[in-house]
Design a protein around this motif. Structure first.
Motif, PDB file in Angstrom:
ATOM      1  N   GLU A 149      -9.241   3.160   2.148  1.00  0.00           N
ATOM      2  CA  GLU A 149      -8.809   4.561   2.174  1.00  0.00           C
ATOM      3  C   GLU A 149      -7.485   4.732   1.445  1.00  0.00           C
ATOM      4  O   GLU A 149      -7.292   5.713   0.703  1.00  0.00           O
ATOM      5  CB  GLU A 149      -8.705   5.033   3.622  1.00  0.00           C
ATOM      6  CG  GLU A 149     -10.039   5.024   4.363  1.00  0.00           C
ATOM      7  CD  GLU A 149      -9.872   5.342   5.839  1.00  0.00           C
ATOM      8  OE1 GLU A 149      -8.754   5.740   6.237  1.00  0.00           O
ATOM      9  OE2 GLU A 149     -10.858   5.187   6.588  1.00  0.00           O
ATOM     10  N   TYR A 150      -6.570   3.805   1.637  1.00  0.00           N
ATOM     11  CA  TYR A 150      -5.295   3.880   0.916  1.00  0.00           C
ATOM     12  C   TYR A 150      -5.520   3.771  -0.588  1.00  0.00           C
ATOM     13  O   TYR A 150      -4.917   4.512  -1.371  1.00  0.00           O
ATOM     14  CB  TYR A 150      -4.363   2.751   1.365  1.00  0.00           C
ATOM     15  CG  TYR A 150      -3.818   2.902   2.765  1.00  0.00           C
ATOM     16  CD1 TYR A 150      -3.668   4.157   3.343  1.00  0.00           C
ATOM     17  CD2 TYR A 150      -3.443   1.793   3.511  1.00  0.00           C
ATOM     18  CE1 TYR A 150      -3.161   4.303   4.626  1.00  0.00           C
ATOM     19  CE2 TYR A 150      -2.929   1.919   4.785  1.00  0.00           C
ATOM     20  CZ  TYR A 150      -2.789   3.176   5.346  1.00  0.00           C
ATOM     21  OH  TYR A 150      -2.284   3.306   6.611  1.00  0.00           O
ATOM     22  N   GLN A 151      -6.399   2.838  -1.006  1.00  0.00           N
ATOM     23  CA  GLN A 151      -6.642   2.676  -2.436  1.00  0.00           C
ATOM     24  C   GLN A 151      -7.279   3.927  -3.027  1.00  0.00           C
ATOM     25  O   GLN A 151      -6.973   4.317  -4.168  1.00  0.00           O
ATOM     26  CB  GLN A 151      -7.537   1.463  -2.686  1.00  0.00           C
ATOM     27  CG  GLN A 151      -7.783   1.145  -4.150  1.00  0.00           C
ATOM     28  CD  GLN A 151      -6.509   0.832  -4.902  1.00  0.00           C
ATOM     29  OE1 GLN A 151      -6.025  -0.281  -4.899  1.00  0.00           O
ATOM     30  NE2 GLN A 151      -5.936   1.822  -5.595  1.00  0.00           N
ATOM     31  N   ALA A 152      -8.139   4.583  -2.267  1.00  0.00           N
ATOM     32  CA  ALA A 152      -8.807   5.787  -2.764  1.00  0.00           C
ATOM     33  C   ALA A 152      -7.837   6.952  -2.939  1.00  0.00           C
ATOM     34  O   ALA A 152      -8.113   7.879  -3.712  1.00  0.00           O
ATOM     35  CB  ALA A 152      -9.932   6.179  -1.807  1.00  0.00           C
ATOM     36  N   LYS A 153      -6.710   6.912  -2.261  1.00  0.00           N
ATOM     37  CA  LYS A 153      -5.744   8.002  -2.322  1.00  0.00           C
ATOM     38  C   LYS A 153      -4.829   7.925  -3.540  1.00  0.00           C
ATOM     39  O   LYS A 153      -4.115   8.894  -3.830  1.00  0.00           O
ATOM     40  CB  LYS A 153      -4.878   8.015  -1.046  1.00  0.00           C
ATOM     41  CG  LYS A 153      -5.622   8.419   0.211  1.00  0.00           C
ATOM     42  CD  LYS A 153      -4.791   8.171   1.463  1.00  0.00           C
ATOM     43  CE  LYS A 153      -3.488   8.956   1.453  1.00  0.00           C
ATOM     44  NZ  LYS A 153      -2.718   8.750   2.708  1.00  0.00           N
ATOM     45  N   THR A 154      -4.817   6.803  -4.251  1.00  0.00           N
ATOM     46  CA  THR A 154      -3.855   6.630  -5.329  1.00  0.00           C
ATOM     47  C   THR A 154      -4.520   6.109  -6.591  1.00  0.00           C
ATOM     48  O   THR A 154      -5.543   5.407  -6.527  1.00  0.00           O
ATOM     49  CB  THR A 154      -2.729   5.672  -4.896  1.00  0.00           C
ATOM     50  OG1 THR A 154      -1.781   5.526  -5.945  1.00  0.00           O
ATOM     51  CG2 THR A 154      -3.282   4.304  -4.527  1.00  0.00           C
ATOM     52  N   ASP A 155      -3.943   6.436  -7.737  1.00  0.00           N
ATOM     53  CA  ASP A 155      -4.448   5.919  -9.008  1.00  0.00           C
ATOM     54  C   ASP A 155      -3.947   4.513  -9.307  1.00  0.00           C
ATOM     55  O   ASP A 155      -4.524   3.811 -10.151  1.00  0.00           O
ATOM     56  CB  ASP A 155      -4.021   6.852 -10.150  1.00  0.00           C
ATOM     57  CG  ASP A 155      -4.718   8.205 -10.080  1.00  0.00           C
ATOM     58  OD1 ASP A 155      -5.842   8.267  -9.537  1.00  0.00           O
ATOM     59  OD2 ASP A 155      -4.129   9.199 -10.557  1.00  0.00           O
TER      60      ASP A 155
ATOM     61  N   GLY B 193      -0.988   4.470   0.541  1.00  0.00           N
ATOM     62  CA  GLY B 193      -1.711   5.152  -0.518  1.00  0.00           C
ATOM     63  C   GLY B 193      -0.848   6.101  -1.334  1.00  0.00           C
ATOM     64  O   GLY B 193      -1.376   6.939  -2.084  1.00  0.00           O
ATOM     65  N   ALA B 194       0.466   5.981  -1.227  1.00  0.00           N
ATOM     66  CA  ALA B 194       1.379   6.824  -2.007  1.00  0.00           C
ATOM     67  C   ALA B 194       1.242   6.526  -3.496  1.00  0.00           C
ATOM     68  O   ALA B 194       0.788   5.445  -3.891  1.00  0.00           O
ATOM     69  CB  ALA B 194       2.819   6.601  -1.560  1.00  0.00           C
ATOM     70  N   PRO B 195       1.645   7.454  -4.360  1.00  0.00           N
ATOM     71  CA  PRO B 195       1.500   7.236  -5.802  1.00  0.00           C
ATOM     72  C   PRO B 195       2.430   6.167  -6.358  1.00  0.00           C
ATOM     73  O   PRO B 195       2.172   5.635  -7.437  1.00  0.00           O
ATOM     74  CB  PRO B 195       1.824   8.608  -6.411  1.00  0.00           C
ATOM     75  CG  PRO B 195       2.597   9.327  -5.357  1.00  0.00           C
ATOM     76  CD  PRO B 195       2.091   8.827  -4.056  1.00  0.00           C
TER      77      PRO B 195
ATOM     78  N   SER C 150       0.804  -1.217   0.000  1.00  0.00           N
ATOM     79  CA  SER C 150       0.000   0.000   0.000  1.00  0.00           C
ATOM     80  C   SER C 150       0.836   1.267   0.000  1.00  0.00           C
ATOM     81  O   SER C 150       0.438   2.273  -0.598  1.00  0.00           O
ATOM     82  CB  SER C 150      -0.925   0.010   1.218  1.00  0.00           C
ATOM     83  OG  SER C 150      -0.180   0.193   2.409  1.00  0.00           O
TER      84      SER C 150
END
Length: 294
Positions: free
Chosen positions: A119-125, A65-67, A62
C-alpha cells in the motif's frame, strides 16, 4: 531533535529494553542514530526492521508512502556509518542500500509478511528503498544496554521471549489457530527467516554462556555445579528443538507442514520459557551479590 512522537518512543524504548506501547506495540523496532547530511549532527529515529537470517537486519525507507525519502535515509546516503540500538545491544553498523534485484526480492518478502508495504509503494512514484545494516566487528564483548551482568542476562532473555511471542503471533495469523492452511499455499518466506534468525541467536547465546558466564560462576560458586549441569543439559535439549525447527522451515515451501512447524514453535516456547526462568532464579541472585561485576 526528534519530533515529540518519536522522542516519546525513543525514551520509552531506552527505558524498557526495547519494549514500547502504542503504535509500535508488538513490533520489531530499532533506534537508528544517523549523521545529518547537511548539519553533521546526530539524529535518532525509531524504525521497524526485519531479520535477515544472519547478523544483518533490513529496514525499509517507506515514509508511509510519502513522495520523498525519509530524512534518515538521506542521512545514510551521505554517511553510511550509524549507531543501532535494538533494546539489548548497541552497536555501530554500515548501511548498504540494496540493488534492484535483491531489493525487489526482499520487498516482496516484506509484503508477504505485511501487505501494508505494498500500500505504501502504491501511494508513491518513487521505488521505496530497502537498506541492509551490517554490524561493524569489534574486539571484546558486545555493548549490552544494561548496568550489570544480572540486568544484562534478564534483558537478553526478555528479548528472546518477545521474539518468540512475535513469531507465534505471526505464525498463527499465517496458518490459522488450528495450524492448517489451504493446500499449495506456502509458508511465508519472512516467517521462515524469522525462525531461522531466532535459532541462530539462541545458539549463539547459549554458546556464549557456556564459554563465558558459566565457567566464571563455577569458579566462584562451586555449590552451583548441579544447577549449571542442569542448564547445560537444557541447552542440549533446546539445541535439539532448534534443529528440528530449523530443518522444518528450511524445507521447500510446498513441502512444509504448517501444523508441524506451529507445534514445534509451541514446544520450543514452553521449554525455553521454563529454562530461562530457572536460569534467572539460579544465576541472578549471584550476579547481583556484592563482588559480582559486569
Amino acid at each position: 531533535m526528534p519530533n515529540p512522537f518519536n522522542q516519546q518512543v525513543i525514551e520509552e524504548f531506552r527505558a524498557n529494553g526495547g519494549r514500547v506501547g502504542g503504535y509500535f506495540e508488538g513490533a520489531r523496532l530499532l533506534l537508528l542514530t544517523t549523521t545529518g547530511a547537511r548539519t553533521g549532527a546526530p539524529h535518532t529515529t525509531p524504525v521497524g526492521y526485519y531479520p535477515d537470517g544472519g547478523e544483518r537486519v533490513l529496514v525499509i525507507a517507506s515514509a508511509g508512502g510519502a513522495p520523498q525519502h525519509p530524512d534518515w535515509f538521506h542521512n545514510l546516503l551521505a554517511n553510511p556509518r550509524l549507531t543501532v540500538e535494538d533494546g539489548v545491544f548497541i552497536y555501530e553498523a554500515d548501511a548498504v542500500v540494496l540493488e534492484p534485484a535483491e531489493r525487489d526480492a526482499v520487498f516482496a518478502r516484506a509484503v508477504e509478511a505485511d501487505p501494508g508495504w505494498a500500500e505504501y509503494q502504491a501511494k508513491t512514484d518513487r521505488v521505496i528503498p530497502v537498506v541492509a545494516l551490517h554490524p561493524i566487528p569489534k574486539d571484546g564483548p558486545p555493548h549490552v544496554n544494561a548496568g550489570s551482568m544480572a540486568e544484562a542476562l534478564k534483558v537478553v532473555h526478555d528479548a528472546f521471549r518477545r521474539e518468540l511471542r512475535l513469531i507465534r503471533k505471526e505464525f498463527t495469523a499465517a496458518v490459522g489457530t488450528d495450524g492448517t492452511r489451504a493446500p499449495g499455499v506456502p509458508l511465508g518466506a519472512q516467517l521462515r527467516v524469522n525462525c531461522l534468525t531466532l535459532c541462530q541467536g539462541l545458539h549463539n547465546h547459549h554458546t556464549g554462556e557456556e564459554l563465558g558466564i558459566f565457567p566464571l560462576l563455577a569458579d566462584r560458586h562451586p555449590e552451583l555445579t548441579p544447577a549449571l549441569d542442569r542448564l547445560r543439559r537444557e541447552h542440549e535439549r533446546i539445541a535439539e528443538l532448534l534443529e528440528e525447527l530449523r530443518r522444518a522451515v528450511a524445507q521447500d515451501q510446498q513441502d512444509t507442514d504448517p501444523g508441524r512447524v506451529l507445534s514445534q514453535v509451541e514446544r520450543l516456547t514452553t521449554e525455553l520459557e521454563a529454562h530461562l526462568t530457572y536460569e534467572e532464579e539460579q544465576l541472578i541472585p549471584l550476579l547481583t551479590s556484592p563482588g559480582a561485576s559486569r
